[in-house]
Design an enzyme around this catalytic site. Structure first.
Site, PDB file in Angstrom:
ATOM      1  N   SER A   1       0.842  -1.198   0.000  1.00 36.22           N
ATOM      2  CA  SER A   1       0.000   0.000   0.000  1.00 36.22           C
ATOM      3  C   SER A   1       0.874   1.243   0.000  1.00 36.22           C
ATOM      4  O   SER A   1       2.003   1.230   0.507  1.00 36.22           O
ATOM      5  CB  SER A   1      -0.901   0.019   1.240  1.00 36.22           C
ATOM      6  OG  SER A   1      -1.598   1.247   1.331  1.00 36.22           O
TER       7      SER A   1
ATOM      8  N   TYR B   1      -2.929  -0.955  10.207  1.00 39.86           N
ATOM      9  CA  TYR B   1      -2.918  -1.456   8.832  1.00 39.86           C
ATOM     10  C   TYR B   1      -1.616  -1.055   8.141  1.00 39.86           C
ATOM     11  O   TYR B   1      -0.986  -1.871   7.453  1.00 39.86           O
ATOM     12  CB  TYR B   1      -4.121  -0.884   8.084  1.00 39.86           C
ATOM     13  CG  TYR B   1      -4.139  -1.153   6.610  1.00 39.86           C
ATOM     14  CD1 TYR B   1      -4.632  -2.352   6.101  1.00 39.86           C
ATOM     15  CD2 TYR B   1      -3.678  -0.200   5.701  1.00 39.86           C
ATOM     16  CE1 TYR B   1      -4.659  -2.599   4.732  1.00 39.86           C
ATOM     17  CE2 TYR B   1      -3.702  -0.434   4.342  1.00 39.86           C
ATOM     18  CZ  TYR B   1      -4.193  -1.625   3.855  1.00 39.86           C
ATOM     19  OH  TYR B   1      -4.208  -1.855   2.505  1.00 39.86           O
TER      20      TYR B   1
END
Length: 256
Positions: free
Chosen positions: A148, A161
């Site tokens: 990400s 996350y």
């Protein structure tokens, strides 16, 4: 179908929807036999397989709920059984660790249970999927971990996350060194904000949020699943044989 992956077998985790589905569709379009992994949504997984087969590709489903004890063993047992059921040769050429969970919470709001759950799915599961799959992955294969843009751009509201994706990048880097002797490449691909179901509640049907998200990218638009799938397809191809241990930014030039 361009046939660049004809004769190859791919496994995509979390392939029932979103980015995972787009990756499965693209790899199948390039000629790969695709194992479509899903955790709970069997209907969505069947839809992915139908889309592949209607386009002339080949696919089968693999069920395993990641983040649970024995998840890697369950996944590989399903994968092996799926190959046998369709009469395909054992073994794997392309592994895409895409499945992930995450909640938008800052450091003051994340509970120990939530922290453990996100690491179990996003870090522990890919690690042991690879560990259990090393004897199945053929020399010259590809391992692609979906990371990400949060590993490059700080998002305090997704701190746990973000930490999992940082761990995944380190995994890619180190594993690339370990598997180089077998000509197996290992890379991370890092999306930015993408129009998927996971972002639907705050992004879709909200013009202000959409405009704000689009402004992150130098192209002033929100990413589509196919944007990420096309990058993964390159990394999975023979053209990327000299690329390993890298994090490939696929954020659309966010926050340049």
């Amino acid at each position: 179908m361009n046939g660049s992956l004809t004769g190859r077998t791919a496994l995509v985790t979390g392939a029932s929807r979103g980015i995972g589905r787009a990756i499965a569709l693209r790899l199948a379009a390039d000629g790969a036999l695709v194992a479509v992994h899903y955790g709970s949504n069997v209907t969505a997984a069947k839809e992915t397989i139908e889309l592949i087969t209607e386009a002339g590709g080949r696919a089968f489903a693999v069920h395993a709920e990641l983040g649970r004890p024995g998840d890697a063993a369950t996944l590989w047992a399903g994968f092996d059984a799926g190959l046998r059921d369709i009469g395909a040769a054992p073994g794997l050429d392309i592994l895409v660790n895409n499945a992930a969970i995450g909640r938008s919470k800052g450091i003051d709001a994340v509970t120990p249970e939530e922290f453990d759950a996100v690491f179990a799915v996003n870090v522990r599961a890919p690690f042991f999927i690879v560990q259990h799959g090393l004897d199945r992955i053929r020399d010259g294969g590809r391992i692609i971990n979906i990371s990400s843009g949060v590993t490059r751009i700080a998002y305090p509201e997704t701190i746990a996350y973000s930490m999992t994706k940082g761990a995944l990048d380190t995994f890619s880097l180190t594993l690339a060194k370990v598997l180089g002797a077998r000509n197996i490449t290992v890379n991370s691909v890092s999306p930015g904000i993408v129009d998927t179901d996971v972002n639907a509640d705050w992004l879709r049907d909200n013009p202000d949020a959409w405009a704000h998200a689009a402004a992150y990218s130098t192209f002033n638009r929100v990413g589509e699943p196919a944007d990420i799938a096309d990058v993964v397809a390159f990394v999975a191809s023979a053209d990327a044989r000299w690329v390993s241990g890298q994090n490939i930014d696929a954020t659309g030039g966010s926050h340049l």
